[in-house]
Design a protein around this motif. Structure first.
Motif, PDB file in Angstrom:
ATOM      1  N   GLY A 151      11.513  -1.928  -0.831  1.00 10.01           N
ATOM      2  CA  GLY A 151      10.903  -1.330   0.356  1.00 10.01           C
ATOM      3  C   GLY A 151       9.947  -2.269   1.053  1.00 10.01           C
ATOM      4  N   ALA A 152      10.251  -3.564   1.016  1.00  6.14           N
ATOM      5  CA  ALA A 152       9.299  -4.574   1.497  1.00  6.14           C
ATOM      6  C   ALA A 152       9.116  -4.558   3.003  1.00  6.14           C
ATOM      7  N   ALA A 153      10.020  -3.934   3.746  1.00  5.40           N
ATOM      8  CA  ALA A 153       9.875  -3.864   5.200  1.00  5.40           C
ATOM      9  C   ALA A 153       9.181  -2.579   5.645  1.00  5.40           C
ATOM     10  N   GLY A 154       8.828  -1.723   4.688  1.00 11.13           N
ATOM     11  CA  GLY A 154       8.216  -0.446   5.010  1.00 11.13           C
ATOM     12  C   GLY A 154       6.719  -0.537   5.219  1.00 11.13           C
ATOM     13  N   LEU A 155       6.124   0.598   5.522  1.00 11.36           N
ATOM     14  CA  LEU A 155       4.693   0.669   5.823  1.00 11.36           C
ATOM     15  C   LEU A 155       3.843   0.068   4.710  1.00 11.36           C
ATOM     16  N   ARG A 180       5.122  -3.788   3.273  1.00  9.82           N
ATOM     17  CA  ARG A 180       4.741  -4.983   4.029  1.00  9.82           C
ATOM     18  C   ARG A 180       3.362  -5.495   3.625  1.00  9.82           C
ATOM     19  N   VAL A 181       2.445  -4.560   3.384  1.00  8.85           N
ATOM     20  CA  VAL A 181       1.093  -4.975   3.002  1.00  8.85           C
ATOM     21  C   VAL A 181       1.088  -5.520   1.575  1.00  8.85           C
ATOM     22  N   VAL A 182       1.817  -4.865   0.672  1.00  5.79           N
ATOM     23  CA  VAL A 182       1.926  -5.367  -0.700  1.00  5.79           C
ATOM     24  C   VAL A 182       2.532  -6.770  -0.695  1.00  5.79           C
ATOM     25  N   HIS A 183       3.570  -6.954   0.104  1.00 11.67           N
ATOM     26  CA  HIS A 183       4.232  -8.261   0.202  1.00 11.67           C
ATOM     27  C   HIS A 183       3.231  -9.338   0.594  1.00 11.67           C
ATOM     28  N   HIS A 184       2.436  -9.056   1.602  1.00 12.13           N
ATOM     29  CA  HIS A 184       1.423 -10.020   2.063  1.00 12.13           C
ATOM     30  C   HIS A 184       0.413 -10.314   0.959  1.00 12.13           C
ATOM     31  N   ALA A 206      17.435 -10.096  -9.153  1.00 13.57           N
ATOM     32  CA  ALA A 206      16.319  -9.949 -10.090  1.00 13.57           C
ATOM     33  C   ALA A 206      16.496 -10.747 -11.376  1.00 13.57           C
ATOM     34  N   ALA A 207      17.265 -11.805 -11.333  1.00 13.07           N
ATOM     35  CA  ALA A 207      17.566 -12.567 -12.549  1.00 13.07           C
ATOM     36  C   ALA A 207      16.319 -13.104 -13.228  1.00 13.07           C
ATOM     37  N   THR A 208      15.293 -13.481 -12.465  1.00 14.71           N
ATOM     38  CA  THR A 208      14.084 -14.078 -13.054  1.00 14.71           C
ATOM     39  C   THR A 208      12.848 -13.194 -12.890  1.00 14.71           C
ATOM     40  N   VAL A 209      13.046 -11.950 -12.513  1.00 16.31           N
ATOM     41  CA  VAL A 209      11.923 -11.058 -12.228  1.00 16.31           C
ATOM     42  C   VAL A 209      11.248 -10.588 -13.512  1.00 16.31           C
ATOM     43  N   THR A 210       9.903 -10.513 -13.474  1.00 16.98           N
ATOM     44  CA  THR A 210       9.144 -10.076 -14.649  1.00 16.98           C
ATOM     45  C   THR A 210       8.448  -8.727 -14.449  1.00 16.98           C
ATOM     46  N   ALA A 211       8.386  -8.243 -13.198  1.00 13.81           N
ATOM     47  CA  ALA A 211       7.749  -6.954 -12.932  1.00 13.81           C
ATOM     48  C   ALA A 211       8.261  -6.431 -11.587  1.00 13.81           C
ATOM     49  N   VAL A 212       8.083  -5.126 -11.371  1.00 12.87           N
ATOM     50  CA  VAL A 212       8.574  -4.489 -10.142  1.00 12.87           C
ATOM     51  C   VAL A 212       7.458  -3.668  -9.505  1.00 12.87           C
ATOM     52  N   VAL A 213       7.328  -3.787  -8.186  1.00  9.82           N
ATOM     53  CA  VAL A 213       6.569  -2.817  -7.396  1.00  9.82           C
ATOM     54  C   VAL A 213       7.600  -2.090  -6.535  1.00  9.82           C
ATOM     55  N   VAL A 262      -5.278   8.318   3.766  1.00 12.70           N
ATOM     56  CA  VAL A 262      -5.625   7.075   3.079  1.00 12.70           C
ATOM     57  C   VAL A 262      -4.984   5.925   3.836  1.00 12.70           C
ATOM     58  N   HIS A 263      -5.771   4.887   4.080  1.00 10.27           N
ATOM     59  CA  HIS A 263      -5.289   3.739   4.846  1.00 10.27           C
ATOM     60  C   HIS A 263      -4.288   2.941   4.023  1.00 10.27           C
ATOM     61  N   VAL A 264      -3.296   2.396   4.703  1.00 10.62           N
ATOM     62  CA  VAL A 264      -2.233   1.652   4.020  1.00 10.62           C
ATOM     63  C   VAL A 264      -2.790   0.500   3.189  1.00 10.62           C
ATOM     64  N   ASP A 265      -3.865  -0.140   3.643  1.00  7.71           N
ATOM     65  CA  ASP A 265      -4.435  -1.257   2.872  1.00  7.71           C
ATOM     66  C   ASP A 265      -4.969  -0.778   1.524  1.00  7.71           C
ATOM     67  N   ASP A 266      -5.569   0.408   1.499  1.00  7.90           N
ATOM     68  CA  ASP A 266      -6.072   0.950   0.235  1.00  7.90           C
ATOM     69  C   ASP A 266      -4.930   1.281  -0.719  1.00  7.90           C
ATOM     70  N   VAL A 267      -3.846   1.822  -0.193  1.00  8.46           N
ATOM     71  CA  VAL A 267      -2.696   2.145  -1.046  1.00  8.46           C
ATOM     72  C   VAL A 267      -2.104   0.872  -1.643  1.00  8.46           C
ATOM     73  N   ALA A 268      -1.918  -0.145  -0.813  1.00  4.56           N
ATOM     74  CA  ALA A 268      -1.367  -1.406  -1.303  1.00  4.56           C
ATOM     75  C   ALA A 268      -2.267  -2.022  -2.363  1.00  4.56           C
ATOM     76  N   THR A 269      -3.582  -1.938  -2.151  1.00  4.40           N
ATOM     77  CA  THR A 269      -4.529  -2.449  -3.149  1.00  4.40           C
ATOM     78  C   THR A 269      -4.362  -1.732  -4.473  1.00  4.40           C
ATOM     79  N   ALA A 270      -4.206  -0.412  -4.433  1.00  6.64           N
ATOM     80  CA  ALA A 270      -4.036   0.362  -5.668  1.00  6.64           C
ATOM     81  C   ALA A 270      -2.764  -0.048  -6.405  1.00  6.64           C
ATOM     82  N   LEU A 271      -1.687  -0.276  -5.676  1.00  6.86           N
ATOM     83  CA  LEU A 271      -0.429  -0.685  -6.309  1.00  6.86           C
ATOM     84  C   LEU A 271      -0.575  -2.040  -6.996  1.00  6.86           C
ATOM     85  N   VAL A 272      -1.254  -2.967  -6.342  1.00  7.94           N
ATOM     86  CA  VAL A 272      -1.439  -4.299  -6.938  1.00  7.94           C
ATOM     87  C   VAL A 272      -2.377  -4.217  -8.140  1.00  7.94           C
ATOM     88  N   LEU A 273      -3.408  -3.398  -8.065  1.00  8.36           N
ATOM     89  CA  LEU A 273      -4.289  -3.205  -9.218  1.00  8.36           C
ATOM     90  C   LEU A 273      -3.509  -2.655 -10.408  1.00  8.36           C
TER      91      LEU A 273
END
Length: 298
Positions: free
Chosen positions: A9-13, A16-20, A55-62, A201-212
């Protein structure tokens, strides 16, 4: 330490922020989305062989890939199930086969449905009773993750954001409607909402939570609710929009949103304690950033 992360879902709301965020800190990101995009590979979550190839070399998924809300595809419930339930099952099976370190799934407070009466604060452990196919698909994805965790040892966690807004949101959203109408000189009228509580909740806060959640070494829970820290009526949201855009002309009737659940304030203390999550984008600042983005799109 950098790693290779599959981001769906990297092109989604939110995606995109998680990707960045992940790229900015130096991780290698295999970014996929059904529609593709700049630095994003086109891949549907039902394309199993393509998923394994990428995903041949992937170690984790968001995992952000999904039909993104109860307002989307309401007349096509099978699409919601195919994307959100089957897609999540495919991601979890990929993680099992590839022995990935962690899977972080973006769920939703729609999985709760209407929250139990009499609760001032709603913890994550109340029964999930979704009232929409979208909410049911998110609850099903969480249960699948739990099953893979218990039976196959997958280290997975579900993050449940409340109503997400901010730059990038193009689907139906009360804040978006208020801003667009104000910028175009139109009056906004909702026949409901002046006494209806919503937790944005702002998209930046959600992306931060996912990365945490991706980074934390050990997680004592499998689900965390994420809000912007406020619990206010839509009338109060409208007042915030008017402070940012004084030309806004917004009127509302009484009563709940007919397509939304009635939900008490969510307890985000578990996310604060275990993830170190703190909402840092105030509603006023978030409306400012969203208004600037919407104006730029025009």
């Amino acid at each position: 330490m950098t790693e290779t992360i599959l981001l769906t879902g990297a092109a989604g709301l939110i995606g995109r922020v998680v990707h960045h965020m992940l790229c900015e800190r130096g991780d290698r990101v295999i970014a996929i989305d059904r529609i593709g995009g700049e630095n994003i590979t086109a891949c549907d979550l039902t394309e199993v062989h393509r998923l394994y190839e990428l995903a041949a070399t992937v170690t984790a998924v968001v995992h952000c890939g999904a039909i993104s809300g109860p307002m989307v595809a309401r007349d096509n419930p099978f699409l919601i199930v195919s994307s959100n339930v089957v897609g999540t099952a495919n991601v979890l099976e990929l993680a099992r086969v590839r022995k990935m370190r962690r899977v972080v799934c973006c769920s939703s407070v729609s999985a709760y449905g209407n929250t139990p009466a009499g609760l001032d604060l709603v913890p994550e452990d109340v029964p999930l009773r979704p009232t929409s196919v979208y909410g049911a698909s998110k609850a099903a994805g969480e249960h699948l993750l739990d099953g893979y965790a218990f039976q196959h040892g997958i280290d997975g966690v579900s993050i449940r954001p409340a109503w997400v807004y901010g730059p990038g949101r193009t689907t139906e959203c009360g804040i978006r409607t208020m801003i667009l109408d104000a910028q175009a000189g139109r009056t906004t009228h909702f026949p409901f909402g002046c006494d209806f509580y919503r937790q944005y909740v702002h998209v930046d806060d959600v992306a931060t939570a996912l990365v945490l959640a991706l980074d934390m070494e050990k997680l004592p829970r499998r689900s965390y609710t994420i809000t912007g820290g406020s619990y206010i009526t839509l009338a109060e949201v409208a007042q915030t929009v008017k402070r940012v855009l004084p030309q806004a002309d917004i009127t509302m009737g009484a009563g709940p949103d007919p397509i939304d659940d009635v939900q008490a304030r969510f307890d985000i203390s578990a996310a604060e304690r275990d993830l170190g999550y703190r909402p840092y984008v105030t509603l006023e600042d978030g409306v400012c950033s969203y208004a600037d983005w919407l104006a730029a799109q025009r």
